[in-house]
Structure formats: structure tokens, C-alpha cells
Design a protein around this motif. Sequence first.
Motif, PDB file in Angstrom:
ATOM      1  N   PRO A 104       0.818  -1.256  -0.063  1.00 43.06           N
ATOM      2  CA  PRO A 104       0.006   0.019   0.033  1.00 43.06           C
ATOM      3  C   PRO A 104       0.841   1.410  -0.091  1.00 43.06           C
ATOM      4  CG  PRO A 104      -0.363  -1.211   2.041  1.00 43.06           C
ATOM      5  CD  PRO A 104       0.540  -2.133   1.328  1.00 43.06           C
ATOM      6  N   SER A 105       2.146   1.254   0.394  1.00 41.89           N
ATOM      7  CA  SER A 105       2.922   2.507   0.619  1.00 41.89           C
ATOM      8  C   SER A 105       3.427   2.790  -0.805  1.00 41.89           C
ATOM      9  CB  SER A 105       4.079   2.208   1.179  1.00 41.89           C
ATOM     10  OG  SER A 105       5.130   1.188   0.397  1.00 41.89           O
ATOM     11  N   LEU A 137       7.773  -3.717  -3.771  1.00 42.36           N
ATOM     12  CA  LEU A 137       8.898  -3.524  -2.928  1.00 42.36           C
ATOM     13  C   LEU A 137       9.963  -4.769  -2.762  1.00 42.36           C
ATOM     14  CD1 LEU A 137       7.634  -1.149  -0.063  1.00 42.36           C
ATOM     15  CD2 LEU A 137       9.179  -0.561  -2.216  1.00 42.36           C
ATOM     16  N   GLY A 138      11.254  -4.726  -2.782  1.00 47.52           N
ATOM     17  CA  GLY A 138      11.934  -6.029  -2.855  1.00 47.52           C
ATOM     18  C   GLY A 138      12.703  -6.332  -1.385  1.00 47.52           C
ATOM     19  N   ALA A 139      13.409  -6.945  -1.174  1.00 42.46           N
ATOM     20  CA  ALA A 139      14.209  -6.710  -0.005  1.00 42.46           C
ATOM     21  C   ALA A 139      14.899  -5.429   0.569  1.00 42.46           C
ATOM     22  CB  ALA A 139      15.246  -7.915   0.034  1.00 42.46           C
ATOM     23  N   GLY A 160      12.011  -2.560  -6.259  1.00 46.41           N
ATOM     24  CA  GLY A 160      13.388  -1.854  -5.597  1.00 46.41           C
ATOM     25  C   GLY A 160      13.294  -1.968  -4.049  1.00 46.41           C
ATOM     26  N   PRO A 161      14.129  -1.600  -3.373  1.00 42.67           N
ATOM     27  CA  PRO A 161      14.347  -1.806  -2.085  1.00 42.67           C
ATOM     28  C   PRO A 161      13.526  -0.604  -1.328  1.00 42.67           C
ATOM     29  CG  PRO A 161      16.560  -1.686  -2.783  1.00 42.67           C
ATOM     30  CD  PRO A 161      15.677  -1.606  -3.954  1.00 42.67           C
ATOM     31  N   GLY A 162      13.260   0.498  -2.025  1.00 47.66           N
ATOM     32  CA  GLY A 162      12.546   1.584  -1.301  1.00 47.66           C
ATOM     33  C   GLY A 162      11.618   2.122  -2.408  1.00 47.66           C
ATOM     34  N   GLU A 163      10.671   3.106  -1.957  1.00 46.95           N
ATOM     35  CA  GLU A 163       9.672   3.815  -2.703  1.00 46.95           C
ATOM     36  C   GLU A 163      10.235   4.616  -3.867  1.00 46.95           C
ATOM     37  OE1 GLU A 163       9.494   3.580   0.467  1.00 46.95           O
ATOM     38  OE2 GLU A 163       7.359   2.841   1.177  1.00 46.95           O
TER      39      GLU A 163
END
Length: 541
Positions: A104-105, A137-139, A160-163
Motif C-alpha cells: 500500500p505504500s 518492494l523488494g528486500a 526496488g528496496p525503497g519507494e
Amino acid sequence: MTQHRRRASAQQVRRKRAVVAAAFAGTVALGVGVGVWASADTGGRPAGDVAQAPSGRAPSSPSPSRSYPLSRAPRTIPAVASHTAAHGPGWRPEKGGRVLVSDPSLADEGRLTAGELGLTYAGEKDDERAGDVRLSLGARGGDPESYTMTVRDGRVDISGPGESGVFYGTRTLKQEVHGGGTAPEGVVRDRPAKPVRGFNLDIARKPYSASWIEDRIRELGDLKFNELGLHFSDDQAFRIESSSHPEIVSKDHLTKAQVKRIVDLAKSRHITVVPEIDSPGHLGAVMAPHPDLQLRNANGVATRGAIDISKAGSAKIVDDLLNEFAGVFPGGQWHLGGDEYQALTVSDPQASYPQLAAAARRKYGSGATVADLATGWLNDRAATVRAHHRTMRAWNDGFFRNTSVRPADDLQVAYWTGKEIGARQPVEYLRDGRKVLNYNDEFLYYVLGQPQTFVYPTGQRIYEQWNPRVLRGTTAVPSSYDGQIRGGSFAVWSDIPGAQTEAQVAAGIRMPLRATVQKLWDPGRPELSWAEFKALADRLG
């Protein structure tokens, strides 16, 4: 897709391959080019010239991959770090296509991308269809600005790891399909070389409209910039509404409601707004209603823009503003200024400003100087901002050599010039362990009216001659210091505000911005020539 197909005749196979090859050539002719265009912020719908899906057509499944030549790397600004080619038709937005998210982010990124590409935002769903774009979102733990984009089987997966990294992946996709283009089959793996990629704007000497600033934020976001610096206080004006000191605010200013919209829009594009209330110089507008705080020399002559740092009232008014605007700008970065304090540009500051010299001795001992007092002022303002959990920077000419007072260790150096009295080479700051940001006025300063020796910078010169290690003049510092150079900012200064209109400024900085972000994303020698890079940018419109 089923693996059991009825064998066709050799003639039918040849005919089918010829048709597919012609279709692929048509797609290439339309361009796997790139584009950046502004989008509206309400409802996720696009504004302006946005590639729309053909009407009445559902997403189609790809033909067998053996029917397609190996894909070509995408052309984007900034260029992607790597692309693994593959056989396949690629992807383009079509009616019925969806944007889905795994978390949801990512809803804001999903809605924005769906609106820009004419797709449906479907939220969190696990099913798969041809035509889909999935954001996930990945690890955690990797570079939050990195991403992987996979185009395969008629779908696009961006993770990706972040938004922020996922958002940058959507910018790459948006550029690839602009104007009817196709995102090429294969895998993009991308990340920036520098974590700070900024644009600095002087709104103190020239009032820019909120809508103009918002347009720049959309442009910056699509180009993967992540900072917008706002210099809103100077001798000429204080340009944002203030509740703690309303008497200092100039007639033409931004309201806090307008600033909130700017900050919110920037946040949606993963851009941090970095405020600057410059001190102890450049405070003319703050002091105008408080003439008792004006610095005067031994003959009683007022010193332009300089506040008297020997007076307690000076610290109070500036700290009032720093505390107030920490609530207006909630991002993690802050610019303290610190440059061009005129008391330190004379041959003998102690003789010219005896009240400052006396205050320095009282606070720091018998051998203390005006430079010690100015360094202490900067440290005290840093302490005010540090309480709001910000990372701080100051201009390089606010750091003085041979002082008994050391600038706070957590102050980063915004290096812009080497022309000040007692100028220090960039390597001196780097040897001292400082983190440095590149604002090199030789390449990155767009000064309205071109006063003194300034000339409007060109994108070509930035693209061909500059990189983040070129901190002063045209010479790069040794590569061993590269890790301490956090990135840089292209800056617009409004010294002669009427020299250009807002539209002229936007046009004048268009190519310099693109060249700057290319070199901050990848400081190496670009693959494209300048002519090719400019042609690519021209396809953005």
C-alpha cells in the motif's frame, strides 16, 4: 501461452515472420524514444500531451519470442546503468492495461503512473494479465534509489528496496513509451552514482509564482532529481509568510498554504525541499524593521546585509525563524548559509569592527578573532537546527582557516567558489573529513543578468567538461575523495531579477538541468555525443 501448436507450412511461417518484422520496424520507427511531460496532481490524471492507449483494444499477448530481434537498450535521461537485452515485442500502454502494487505504500506511485499512461489503477491484486505494470518492494537494505525493471511476456515489473527507487523505475518507463514508443524487452538495472541531485532556486531576489515552482518540481521528478533548494531570505526580500516575525515578510511572498502544497508535491516526487535562511550575512530584509541589529563599523557606517553577531537580539530573531520554518519544511536537510559576511571581507576585521572583536574575546578568550565569533555563530545556529534532527550544510566561505573555534563536525560543505578572501581549495575540506556538495559556480550557476564575470551556463559544457569531482574551476579533485562528494546542485540566482521572465528562466535551464542530472546519475563519459543527447532531450518536448 501453450507450447502445443499445429505445425504450419514453411511458406506460412515465412509470411508470418515477414508481417511480424514489418510490425516491429513500424514500432521502432515510432521510436523507443523518451519523453518527460507534466502531469496533473488531482485524481492521477495526465495533463498536456500524454500518450493514450488506442481505443477499443485490449492488451494483446506477445507472439513467440523467436519472432523478434534482440531488443535495444532504452534511451532515457539520465541514461540507465544497464540493460540486459531479450527477444520480444516489448511493452506499450493499451486500453485495459492495469497498474498494480504489492504494497500500500506504493499507492501514490501507482496512481500517478496509471494516470500518466492512460491505464487503470487496480491496487493490490495478485493475478497477472498481459498489459499490466506491477510495482513492488523488494528486500530492504539495498540502495533505496535503485530499481529493476523487467519487460517480459507483455508485462512490466518494477521493483526496488525503497519507494524512491520504484518511482524512478516508473520515470524510466514513462520516458520509454512517450509519444507512442515501446519499452524494450529485457531487464533494466539502475541506480544513481550520487545520492544528492539538486536544483537550487533563489526566490528572495526574484519572486517566482507557486505554479512555476510546481512545474519545476514535476520536471525535476521526471528527471530523477531529489532535492529542491529554496533560498527565500536575502537583503532584498523575505518571501515566505512568517508568524513569528510577520514584520519582515515582503509584500510579494508565498503563503504557508502555498509552501505546503509545494512541499507535498515535492514529496510525492521523492524530492526533499531544502530551505535556506542565510546568516549572518544576507539578512537585509530581516533587519529592515530592526535597524538596531544592523552591523556598523567603527565609524558608524552600516554594513550591507550583515547582522551584528555581538548582540543577543540578533541570535534570537534568527533562531525564532529557524525554529518556525523547521515546522514548515519537514524534510531532513537544511542550508544554514554562512557566506559573504562582510565584516570578514575587510583587511583588518578586528580594527574595523571593535564590538565584534570584543565579543569574540569575551566568549572564546584573549586571542579570539572576529572569524572565531562568526564560526561560533554558525555553530550556534547549527545547534538550533540540529534539535529538529536535520542534516546541515553551509557555504564553503562560511568555513574559516586558522580559527580557534572549529566548525561543527556534522556540517557539510556546499562548495560554490574559490574567489573569497583566504579561499581554501576543495581538497582542504576533504582532507578534513568533510562531506562536500558541488555547487561549482564555474559550471552550475545561472545568475540572472550575468553580473560580474558570470555567464549563463550551457548544457553542453556541463555534459562534456563537468563531473561531481570538479568542485572548483575546471580541475577535478583526486578520485580517492569521490565517496565524500555527496552530489551537487544546479543553482539559479536572481541578482538582476528583471533580466529574464519565468518562462525565459525555464527555457534557459532546460538543457543544463538535463546535463547536470546525467552527470550526477553517472559521472563517467556519456555514451551519447552532445548532439545525440540534445536530440534525445528535444524529443521530450
